[in-house]
Design an enzyme around this catalytic site. Structure first.
Site, PDB file in Angstrom:
ATOM      1  N   HIS A 192     -12.131   1.955   3.338  1.00  0.00           N
ATOM      2  CA  HIS A 192     -10.828   2.076   2.668  1.00  0.00           C
ATOM      3  C   HIS A 192      -9.858   1.025   3.211  1.00  0.00           C
ATOM      4  CE1 HIS A 192      -7.801   5.051   0.714  1.00  0.00           C
ATOM      5  NE2 HIS A 192      -7.339   3.803   0.670  1.00  0.00           N
ATOM      6  N   ASN A 202      -6.108  -1.778  -6.106  1.00  0.00           N
ATOM      7  CA  ASN A 202      -4.682  -1.817  -6.493  1.00  0.00           C
ATOM      8  C   ASN A 202      -4.077  -3.169  -6.131  1.00  0.00           C
ATOM      9  OD1 ASN A 202      -4.813  -1.129  -3.725  1.00  0.00           O
ATOM     10  ND2 ASN A 202      -2.801  -0.156  -3.769  1.00  0.00           N
ATOM     11  N   ASP A 215      -7.601   3.179   5.808  1.00  0.00           N
ATOM     12  CA  ASP A 215      -6.582   2.966   4.773  1.00  0.00           C
ATOM     13  C   ASP A 215      -5.637   1.839   5.210  1.00  0.00           C
ATOM     14  OD1 ASP A 215      -5.024   3.066   2.521  1.00  0.00           O
ATOM     15  OD2 ASP A 215      -4.111   5.009   2.960  1.00  0.00           O
ATOM     16  N   HIS A 234       1.866  -4.441   4.641  1.00  0.00           N
ATOM     17  CA  HIS A 234       3.036  -4.909   3.881  1.00  0.00           C
ATOM     18  C   HIS A 234       3.820  -5.840   4.801  1.00  0.00           C
ATOM     19  CE1 HIS A 234       2.517  -1.758   0.802  1.00  0.00           C
ATOM     20  NE2 HIS A 234       2.261  -0.937   1.799  1.00  0.00           N
ATOM     21  N   GLY A 250       2.485   2.652   3.894  1.00  0.00           N
ATOM     22  CA  GLY A 250       1.192   2.168   4.385  1.00  0.00           C
ATOM     23  C   GLY A 250       1.308   1.481   5.730  1.00  0.00           C
TER      24      GLY A 250
HETATM   25  C1  NCD Z   1      -1.320   2.156  -0.316  1.00  0.00           C
HETATM   26  C2  NCD Z   1      -1.053   0.652  -0.472  1.00  0.00           C
HETATM   27  O1  NCD Z   1      -0.096   0.160   0.102  1.00  0.00           O
HETATM   28  O2  NCD Z   1      -1.836   0.004  -1.179  1.00  0.00           O
HETATM   29  N1  NCD Z   1      -0.377   2.720   0.590  1.00  0.00           N
HETATM   30  C3  NCD Z   1      -0.566   3.786   1.390  1.00  0.00           C
HETATM   31  O3  NCD Z   1       0.417   4.273   1.974  1.00  0.00           O
HETATM   32  N2  NCD Z   1      -1.748   4.355   1.550  1.00  0.00           N
HETATM   33  C4  NCD Z   1      -1.266   2.734  -1.670  1.00  0.00           C
HETATM   34  C5  NCD Z   1      -1.077   4.199  -1.767  1.00  0.00           C
HETATM   35  O4  NCD Z   1      -1.998   4.952  -1.438  1.00  0.00           O
HETATM   36  O5  NCD Z   1      -0.018   4.630  -2.208  1.00  0.00           O
END
Ligand code: NCD
Length: 391
Positions: A62, A96, A280, A284, A295
């Site tokens: 992920h 995404n 995950d 950013h 995220g």
């Molecule tokens: C994810 C992202 O930034 O792509 N962010 C996150 O907090 N897991 C997208 C998402 O799941 O909202």
């Protein structure tokens, strides 16, 4: 095939091969041999793994690599270098992106970029619906043919139950699982678990984060649903209550939960309810985080954070959660170091280290673990017999 490489003196732990012993291992592109004392051949590169643990290469299923479309957040180069530092010889990347990975051409062009610029293996996950809008189903056959290893509308939830049921039907004959990106989590998990029960398609729940969702998963499994699930380092270790008041930097989807939820997740990992540890990794820019983007940058701290969350987890289980299990769920070649298999290897030590997010190679530096001391440290990551990272 690269020159051979001898990894010597480490504790080899391979749950699939039922090995947990001091072993030397000789590899080239594939694993060549495993033995108690292998002599180095002349000119052979030797990696000294004394005092370290040698494991099948870790796989993070992920990861948001942000290509195409958001190079300010991450690039293939930086994301895959971050993966190597974190001990991951392979990652699966989420769709995404901008545009979304929703047609075979987008998968093909990503794989072409990966072939040129990636430092570790990268497996794309394709969208379930066009533009991830939840309305029009993608051509799942064509996406799978192009190289997608799973399907997910990550970043959003496939809201329309009929579309999701249609997806389960269209993907029924494909190996690639459907990944439920559950938002709002418990209602979404309940629906997708029901769909999993009636469709018999293999499903995977991304970033499970609440006790209730875990209980629902167990109930659905007890009735025969084929569903796997993952937990992230931040949901295992960080809580709403504990999140220090530093504004938006603790924003993540799903949000940080209660201590009771985090405890339930840790128990779920220990007792086998949770199959996979996945970061995950969602980088950013600092500016975007200030504006509330959800995220964390996860790859470089994940292994240390999992170990901090699960100090009593047997090593073979820790390793299965990071290698054999994601390989099985995504039908990847790795996950074990039996002779003849790809020589993807992670070497790590149980040795404390302090996280300094400003030194990340990922372009994203927001992590709730900045400044924390974590108990497990990656010392080398080998991909296809090549040492791609060494601390
Ligand atoms: C994810 C992202 O930034 O792509 N962010 C996150 O907090 N897991 C997208 C998402 O799941 O909202």
């Amino acid at each position: 095939m690269p020159e051979s490489l001898l990894i010597r003196g480490g504790r080899l732990v391979d749950p699939i091969a039922s090995i947990d012993a001091l072993r030397d291992i000789r590899v080239s592109g594939i694993v060549l041999e495993i033995g108690e004392h292998l002599e180095a051949m002349s000119g052979e590169q030797v990696v000294d793994a004394n005092g370290a643990i040698v494991s099948p290469g870790f796989i993070d299923m992920h990861v948001h690599l942000r290509e195409p479309g958001e190079p300010q957040k991450e690039r293939i180069e930086t994301g895959t270098q971050a993966a190597l530092r974190g001990g991951f010889s392979a990652i699966a990347c989420m769709p995404n992106t901008s545009p979304a990975l929703d047609d075979p051409a987008s998968i093909e062009s990503l794989l072409a970029a990966v072939a040129q610029r990636a430092h570790c293996r990268v497996y794309p996950i394709a969208a379930i619906t066009r533009r991830r809008e939840g309305e029009e189903l993608c051509d799942l056959d064509a996406l799978s043919e192009a190289g997608a290893v799973a399907f997910s509308d990550d970043g959003g939830w496939t809201r329309d139950a009929r579309v999701m049921a249609e997806a389960a039907k269209a993907a029924a004959h494909l190996e690639a699982p459907l990944i439920s990106h559950c938002e709002p989590e418990e209602a979404a998990a309940a629906r997708d678990l029901l769909l999993a029960l009636v469709s018999e398609k293999r499903w995977h729940l991304a970033h499970l984060s609440t006790r209730r969702a875990l209980e629902m998963l167990l109930a659905a499994r007890a009735q025969g649903a084929r569903v796997s699930a993952e937990a992230t380092p931040h949901h295992l270790l960080c809580t709403q209550e504990g999140a220090h008041a530093n504004g938006t930097s603790t924003r993540v989807n799903p949000p940080l939960r209660s201590e009771d939820d985090a405890r339930a997740l840790r128990e779920g990992v220990r007792d086998g309810a949770i199959d996979v540890l996945a970061s995950d990794h969602a980088p950013h820019t600092a500016e975007e985080k200030k504006e509330g983007a959800p995220g964390f940058s996860g790859l470089e701290v994940a292994v240390g954070a999992y170990a901090a969350a699960l100090p009593d987890l047997p090593l073979s289980r820790f390793i299965a959660l990071l290698s054999a299990n994601p390989a099985r769920i995504l039908n990847l070649e790795g996950g074990t170091l039996q002779p003849g298999r790809p020589a993807d290897v992670t070497i790590f030590r149980d040795e404390p280290w302090r996280v300094d997010a400003s030194s990340f190679v990922s372009l994203g530096t927001c992590t709730p673990f900045d400044g924390a001391t974590l108990p497990r440290r990656v010392v080398a990551t080998i991909v296809g017999g090549e040492v791609r990272y060494r601390a």
